[in-house]
Design a protein around this motif. Sequence first.
Motif, PDB file in Angstrom:
ATOM      1  N   THR A 134      28.348 -87.337 -35.007  1.00  0.00           N
ATOM      2  CA  THR A 134      28.396 -86.460 -33.826  1.00  0.00           C
ATOM      3  C   THR A 134      26.990 -86.157 -33.325  1.00  0.00           C
ATOM      4  O   THR A 134      26.727 -86.194 -32.104  1.00  0.00           O
ATOM      5  N   ASN A 137      25.442 -89.354 -31.673  1.00  0.00           N
ATOM      6  CA  ASN A 137      26.024 -89.633 -30.355  1.00  0.00           C
ATOM      7  C   ASN A 137      25.519 -88.650 -29.305  1.00  0.00           C
ATOM      8  O   ASN A 137      25.273 -89.034 -28.156  1.00  0.00           O
ATOM      9  N   LYS A 138      25.335 -87.391 -29.697  1.00  0.00           N
ATOM     10  CA  LYS A 138      24.838 -86.376 -28.772  1.00  0.00           C
ATOM     11  C   LYS A 138      23.421 -86.707 -28.310  1.00  0.00           C
ATOM     12  O   LYS A 138      23.103 -86.629 -27.110  1.00  0.00           O
ATOM     13  N   ILE A 140      21.971 -89.657 -28.249  1.00  0.00           N
ATOM     14  CA  ILE A 140      21.999 -90.855 -27.415  1.00  0.00           C
ATOM     15  C   ILE A 140      22.461 -90.503 -26.002  1.00  0.00           C
ATOM     16  O   ILE A 140      21.873 -90.970 -25.011  1.00  0.00           O
ATOM     17  N   ARG A 141      23.497 -89.676 -25.888  1.00  0.00           N
ATOM     18  CA  ARG A 141      23.994 -89.266 -24.564  1.00  0.00           C
ATOM     19  C   ARG A 141      22.933 -88.521 -23.768  1.00  0.00           C
ATOM     20  O   ARG A 141      22.863 -88.637 -22.536  1.00  0.00           O
ATOM     21  N   GLN A 142      22.102 -87.749 -24.468  1.00  0.00           N
ATOM     22  CA  GLN A 142      21.087 -86.939 -23.793  1.00  0.00           C
ATOM     23  C   GLN A 142      19.801 -87.712 -23.506  1.00  0.00           C
ATOM     24  O   GLN A 142      18.828 -87.131 -23.029  1.00  0.00           O
ATOM     25  N   LYS A 198      13.982 -87.640 -23.577  1.00  0.00           N
ATOM     26  CA  LYS A 198      14.317 -88.372 -22.346  1.00  0.00           C
ATOM     27  C   LYS A 198      13.117 -88.567 -21.428  1.00  0.00           C
ATOM     28  O   LYS A 198      13.131 -89.424 -20.545  1.00  0.00           O
TER      29      LYS A 198
END
Length: 346
Positions: A134, A137-138, A140-142, A198
Amino acid sequence: MKQILKESNHKTTIEIIQQLIQTTGGTSLTHLGLLGDKKVFLSKDQKSAFIYRKQSNKLVVLCDPIGEISFEKLKEFEDYCKSIKCTPCFYQIDEKSIILYEKAGYRVLKLGEEAVVELDAFEIAGKKGAKLRTKRNKFIRQGYQFEVAMPGHSINLLQELKEVSDEWLNGREELSFSVGSFHYDYVSNFPVGILRDKNGQVIAFATLPIQEKNITIDLMRYLKELPYGTMDMLFVSIMFWAKENGFKSCSLGMAPLANVGLDSNSSIIEKSAKMIFKYGNSIYNFKGLLTFKSKFANKWESKYLAYKPYTLLSVITSIYRLVHGTKSLNYITRFMKPLEKKVKIS
């Protein structure tokens, strides 16, 4: 190559350690010889190498000898120690070597356990890996990105890493001997696992010394203000990278005092160490380090101190000074010293 490397021959020492790593692979600690704070004793036949550092009248050897380990080689090193009026001891030896050291007249004390990830068995699928999955994945999404920079680092990258390291240190002195420290020459030897946000800023990194098909997570640094789970993300990313690139295992280093004193045959000293692990978190985060490494490790290897009879206290003092420095030891001494009651004189 000369048998004993002189203090002034700093570069030669590092070159020999680099050659040892290339020819024998070394151990999960051999790369620490590249810090430049140690010397090397080579046996007469150059089949054994002892990486050590002198502290007071002790020659503290980091882990087992590299190459051939035998009773004769231990005695050869011990004879050298006697010739300069020093006493040898061995820090973080393997369990399989205990019989050999005992035969040579040493006593052994369990120090803790090295956390190892056998990469073939590492995964974050299923219920057991849900939390790590979890978090990953968080990130990577951000838009967080992980990369491994190979040796040949640019000065710009090294400066980026130094800024993170300086913020992590926050004015503290670097540790030494059995842990990595940030120096351009040292970091430049290894691949570096880097986590960027990012915006491309480095927020955490770890150096990754290689020993044949094994790697070690060595020097870890990160910024003060981090999203929750940053180090989990960094570690999981390193594991996947190592697995994808054909490595067999990854060492996370030793968890000090982990599972020390639990055996019925444990010495009184080891049972006392168990109490330090249980109640000594004000001095060192023993439990926290074990808990963190347990998220990833699927194999634990016991590590020991080998020392001559009646030298244990002075050996522990010497090792502490090597790793933490004199200032830290003086602080601990003051912390443990009972306060004297002041008597009012009328």
